[in-house]
Design an enzyme around this catalytic site. Sequence first.
Site, PDB file in Angstrom:
ATOM      1  N   ASP A 232      33.200  -2.584  -2.391  1.00  0.00           N
ATOM      2  CA  ASP A 232      32.543  -2.965  -3.652  1.00  0.00           C
ATOM      3  C   ASP A 232      33.389  -2.435  -4.812  1.00  0.00           C
ATOM      4  O   ASP A 232      34.594  -2.288  -4.659  1.00  0.00           O
ATOM      5  CB  ASP A 232      31.099  -2.438  -3.663  1.00  0.00           C
ATOM      6  N   HIS A 255      36.133  -4.559  -5.637  1.00  0.00           N
ATOM      7  CA  HIS A 255      35.712  -5.504  -6.672  1.00  0.00           C
ATOM      8  C   HIS A 255      36.194  -5.121  -8.070  1.00  0.00           C
ATOM      9  O   HIS A 255      35.766  -5.692  -9.050  1.00  0.00           O
ATOM     10  CB  HIS A 255      34.191  -5.659  -6.654  1.00  0.00           C
TER      11      HIS A 255
END
Length: 410
Positions: A232, A255
């Site tokens: 993430d 991310h």
Amino acid sequence: MESILIASLLLLMISTAPFSTQSLHLHLYAPDQIFDVLNYHAVGDGWTDDTQAFRDAWESTCNSSSVTPTMRIPSGFTFLLKYLTFKGPCKSNNLLVEINGIIVGPRNLSEWECRGDCEGLIVFNNVEGLSIFGSGMIDGQGSIWWECRKQQRNACERAPATLVIRDSTNVQLEGLSFVNSPRMHVKIEESTMIYASNLTITAPDESPNTDGIHIQDSQNVSIRDSHIGTGDDCISIGTGSSYINISTIACGPGHGISIGSLGRGGEDAKVEHIHVENVVFIRTSNGARIKTWQGGKGYARNIVFEKIYSISVDRPIIIDQYYCNGEKHCLNQTSAVNVSNVTYQNIFGTSSKEVAVKFACSETVACSNISMDDILISSSNGVGETSSYCLNAKGTKGEVFPMVPCLENE
Ligand SMILES: *[C@@H]1O[C@H](CO)[C@@H](O)[C@H](O)[C@H]1NC(C)=O
Ligand SMILES: *[C@@H]1O[C@H](CO)[C@@H](O)[C@H](O)[C@H]1NC(C)=O
Ligand SMILES: *[C@@H]1O[C@H](CO)[C@@H](O)[C@H](O)[C@H]1NC(C)=O
Ligand SMILES: *[C@@H]1O[C@H](CO)[C@@H](O)[C@H](O)[C@H]1NC(C)=O
Ligand SMILES: *[C@@H]1O[C@H](CO)[C@@H](O)[C@H](O)[C@H]1NC(C)=O
Ligand SMILES: *[C@@H]1O[C@H](CO)[C@@H](O)[C@H](O)[C@H]1NC(C)=O
Ligand SMILES: *[C@@H]1O[C@H](CO)[C@@H](O)[C@H](O)[C@H]1NC(C)=O
Ligand SMILES: *[C@@H]1O[C@H](CO)[C@@H](O)[C@H](O)[C@H]1NC(C)=O
Ligand SMILES: *[C@@H]1O[C@H](CO)[C@@H](O)[C@H](O)[C@H]1NC(C)=O
């Protein structure tokens, strides 16, 4: 464009030279009283639950009247812990926690069964003046949680973080490695003066919600000289955060470095004075990102992203005020978190998709005072040109490629 070349050299130096740390070094003071977990009956075989031994060692450390009491987790051992809260306030405000051994979380979900405080494998709560340092590793053994998440079992929605620093002030976190957290690896919340440096955080790129470091409701936080690659955000900054410095970070996979998501369910977000610099994004899905939900309130402002190098990043620069996290029924609404005063400077490298710069701002609360200069992002596949997407964004630009027509020339 000359400054881009300079940044390029700078970043090359960063990626090869040893890290420099300029943060506080509390542990350089000689520890005057050591509380070794082995003296509190910790076994360290990786299978015996050592939670109580750690709790007892902390009690003594926290209760010690010496100047720099030190809790020691020695190398050469693997300690199995379950949910453990190190609670303050303590007598000293120069506490040291030296971690050179390995700490692991439980291997199966029945052992992770939660009683009471279940936010993290290790939680520091209400501590003032603490340095957590060493060459040790904390392995959350999160794969059982990720599998469970994939099967969409409700029991796994509240997966724990690995290390939580809550309601604390003046905390240094240095040198440690974190791997495979059930959820975010490090969570900083309701805290001030937090200095993290020289950390290595890794988890597979497909592991769900395994952010590297998440900051929430905290002020005066510095994160520097670290490698973060997870499933993430490398670093995410939630509401209530201000005066956050992030510098010299290698991010990927993951991310990107994200402000947000903000404004979910009508949240009144307040994020300001965020400075991100000297970052290399390596094959991440986003680079410098701001994400807000429709229907939110408040602001995200006075944000600087500079000296950034992107290597084959899907969306190197993005503001998304229509963030929806793949959920259904995200309707457009009239209120939105106000994004303003955002500076992008000295950003270069490559994008793996055509749209390298995306500003998708709200119809009713436009993004204002966006400023861009010295930007050059080309296509990572070498063919075709990058482009930009602009909706309701206003501001100014200097030398910027791809062209961002919605911004005025300086
Ligand atoms: C803390 O230290 C005091 C003396 O300094 C002692 O009386 C007390 O029992 C200690 N408490 C714990 C929980 O160790
Ligand atoms: C979980 O682990 C514990 C200790 O390692 C073991 O005793 C127990 O049988 C395991 N439970 C399951 C369901 O695998
Ligand atoms: C960074 O941490 C590692 C241990 O994890 C240590 O060996 C190294 O010396 C540290 N580097 C600096 C510059 O502090
Ligand atoms: C943040 O740091 C500044 C400067 O050191 C200080 O004036 C301010 O009080 C700090 N704020 C918090 C909430 O710690
Ligand atoms: C953030 O950077 C600014 C400017 O260099 C500095 O004044 C401030 O003290 C830094 N804050 C922290 C928490 O490191
Ligand atoms: C919300 O507005 C954006 C921008 O105008 C548009 O692209 C999108 O389709 C709209 N979404 C919905 C659900 O109406
Ligand atoms: C935007 O930044 C400028 C200078 O840094 C500052 O004077 C202004 O108050 C900021 N605007 C907002 C809305 O914070
Ligand atoms: C816009 O941002 C720039 C740079 O951050 C600042 O100098 C300027 O004062 C800002 N303008 C407004 C109206 O906030
Ligand atoms: C958003 O913030 C900017 C800067 O403070 C301000 O000029 C603008 O009016 C705000 N927009 C809305 C819709 O409130």
